[in-house]
Design an enzyme around this catalytic site. Structure first.
Site, PDB file in Angstrom:
ATOM      1  N   LEU A 191       4.598  57.730  32.869  1.00  0.00           N
ATOM      2  CA  LEU A 191       4.696  58.105  31.467  1.00  0.00           C
ATOM      3  C   LEU A 191       5.857  57.436  30.740  1.00  0.00           C
ATOM      4  O   LEU A 191       5.836  57.357  29.509  1.00  0.00           O
ATOM      5  CB  LEU A 191       4.821  59.620  31.345  1.00  0.00           C
ATOM      6  CG  LEU A 191       3.567  60.396  31.762  1.00  0.00           C
ATOM      7  CD1 LEU A 191       3.858  61.888  31.790  1.00  0.00           C
ATOM      8  CD2 LEU A 191       2.403  60.106  30.821  1.00  0.00           C
ATOM      9  N   GLU A 192       6.856  57.007  31.475  1.00  0.00           N
ATOM     10  CA  GLU A 192       7.966  56.281  30.863  1.00  0.00           C
ATOM     11  C   GLU A 192       8.531  55.287  31.864  1.00  0.00           C
ATOM     12  O   GLU A 192       8.743  55.618  33.029  1.00  0.00           O
ATOM     13  CB  GLU A 192       9.094  57.222  30.407  1.00  0.00           C
ATOM     14  CG  GLU A 192       8.715  58.161  29.268  1.00  0.00           C
ATOM     15  CD  GLU A 192       9.869  59.054  28.859  1.00  0.00           C
ATOM     16  OE1 GLU A 192      11.049  58.674  29.077  1.00  0.00           O
ATOM     17  OE2 GLU A 192       9.608  60.148  28.325  1.00  0.00           O
TER      18      GLU A 192
END
Length: 483
Positions: free
Chosen positions: A381-382
């Site tokens: 996600l990041e």
């Protein structure tokens, strides 16, 4: 053996409302936690540890100089979202992860009806994503609750906040379930342990009383997340509900068994406890031992443990920026910084200006570890790198270092796929320059897209494509085959 990313791999990027939207006092929005966290002195970057905030600093934030609090203006995504989403779509994004701000939708804890102007704004954001055939991935809570949660309720320790957030989460699910398939209740939920004010609205403290407040607030977030996951599964079974931690990937300082054990203990409490509750549906055995040893007594209401079992996530996500080193004895050992926490320095790795050590192989190591433990689809996600950058005479940035970071991490992720891990997506953090979550700087730039804005919010605000923009576009076009 599958040697490539799956054909429907979700390539994209991620931002948050509190770092990008700005418009902090527009259309009924109320002041939030990030709005009162100051920008740090650039000379303190290397020594920066994630924000622990005092009552005095919160009070000062109410009346302080606006220039000290850059998250209040962000990059004005509130007004520029259509052109910004178009720029990301032209890179080929398959997914765009963004957050919806509870401080816009339900500006006050006592609100029973959502703010119509806020919903109209997010209608527009989702509509733009769909226009460009991008899957919206909605983070429902990303470190930006109204400041009154701390002032009037004592943060997430107050059980009334569970109902407030559930009312908000349910409003979003009911309104957007036709257009949004992928949902995340809480961004980096272990932030409640690493930065309790940022994650929970609990000011820093020490001792048994503080630890009880902190862990009670964490438990209340677990309950809230499980409630909305259970609700979504019951009413909208096609939705894919996720969970997320800021995974602080760590290695033992040496092969000394004491260092190995210390590293395991760190990993369990910092990372695995949070994923176990959300992905397995129960507190792990080591959490119970930890609570007993530290005199932590959670108030667990009837039915909540069963709720955790019923409200487990469909996929597991995490942010990955760097790794650290841990040891049984940390004195006289050099330290370095990282996302949400610091650790011992790894002599085998280089670091950026903020002391975050760059470790692509760690992403493969971590992805295998998480997939082995949970057996659920993985979503990165990041991932990204912040650098100090300025436009050149050609109105671009030659960011070969970012392209190198991107490709090396994606090679490691592809190796994890070849190992057998089911990885469904990757969203680069900050595809467009925004305000730093930790240091509140504009000069810490992650983007493929440069925003012409300085530390004081001045500049043309125009967007320019860096060299990495074309590089990521090519990676997406070839589904990661050309790295």
């Amino acid at each position: 053996m599958n040697k490539n990313f799956r054909h429907d791999f979700l390539w994209g990027g991620a931002i948050s409302a509190c770092q990008a939207e700005g418009a902090y006092d527009a259309d009924g929005r109320t002041l939030t936690f990030p709005d009162i966290v100051k920008r740090i002195d650039p000379n303190q970057r290397q020594n920066f540890g994630q924000a622990w905030i005092t009552d005095k600093e919160i009070a000062e934030g109410r009346t302080g100089d606006l220039l000290d609090y850059p998250k209040r203006w962000g990059i004005d995504f509130y007004h520029t979202y259509a052109e910004d989403i178009a720029l990301m779509a032209k890179m080929g994004f398959k997914v765009f992860r963004f957050s919806i701000a509870i401080s816009r939708v339900f500006p006050h804890v006592g609100d029973r009806e959502p703010n119509a102007k806020a919903l109209a704004y997010y209608d527009g954001v989702i509509r733009e994503c769909r226009k460009w055939n991008m899957e919206p991935l909605v983070t429902m809570s990303h470190f930006d609750p109204p400041i009154e949660i701390w002032e009037n309720y004592g943060g997430y320790t107050n059980r009334e906040i569970i109902d407030y957030y559930y009312r908000y989460f349910k409003t979003l699910i009911d309104r957007y379930h036709h257009d949004v398939k992928y949902w995340l209740p809480f961004n980096e939920i272990n932030c409640g342990l690493l930065a309790p004010f940022k994650g929970l609205g609990v000011c820093n403290g020490e001792g048994v009383e503080f630890e009880n407040r902190r862990w009670q607030a964490i438990h209340n977030q677990f309950v809230t997340a499980a409630k909305i996951v259970q609700y979504a599964h019951q009413h909208y079974p096609d939705l894919k509900m996720g969970c997320m931690v800021a995974y602080v990937t760590s290695y033992p300082y040496s092969c000394d068994p004491r260092d190995v054990i210390a590293n395991e203990e760190f990993d369990r409490i910092t990372n695995l406890l949070f994923l176990d509750v959300q992905a397995k549906g129960e507190y792990p055995y080591f959490a119970k031992t930890y609570f007993e040893q530290n005199q932590i007594h959670l108030q667990i209401e009837d039915g909540e443990l069963e709720l955790l079992k019923q409200g487990t996530a469909d996929w597991v996500g995490y942010s990955y920026y760097q790794s650290i080193v841990t040891a049984a004895a940390t004195d006289k050992k050099e330290r370095t910084s990282g996302n949400l926490t610091s650790g011992l320095k790894n002599p085998h790795l280089k670091a950026n200006e903020w002391g975050w050590q760059i470790d692509p192989d760690g992403l493969r190591y971590l992805t295998n570890k998480v997939y082995d433990r949970y057996g659920k689809p993985i979503f990165i996600l990041e991932n990204g790198i912040g650098k100090i950058e300025t436009l050149n005479a050609e109105n671009t940035v030659h960011d070969d270092y970012r392209i190198d970071y991107l490709k090396r991490h994606l090679k490691a992720l592809k190796e994890a796929v070849q190992d057998g891990c089911d990885v469904i997506g990757y969203t680069w953090w900050g595809p467009i320059d925004l305000i730093s979550s930790g240091t509140s700087e504009m000069s810490k730039r992650y983007g493929f897209i440069y925003v012409d804005q300085d530390e004081n919010g001045q500049g043309s605000k125009r967007r320019y494509c860096k060299d990495s923009y074309a590089a990521y576009k090519q990676i997406i076009e070839t589904n990661g085959e050309e790295l």
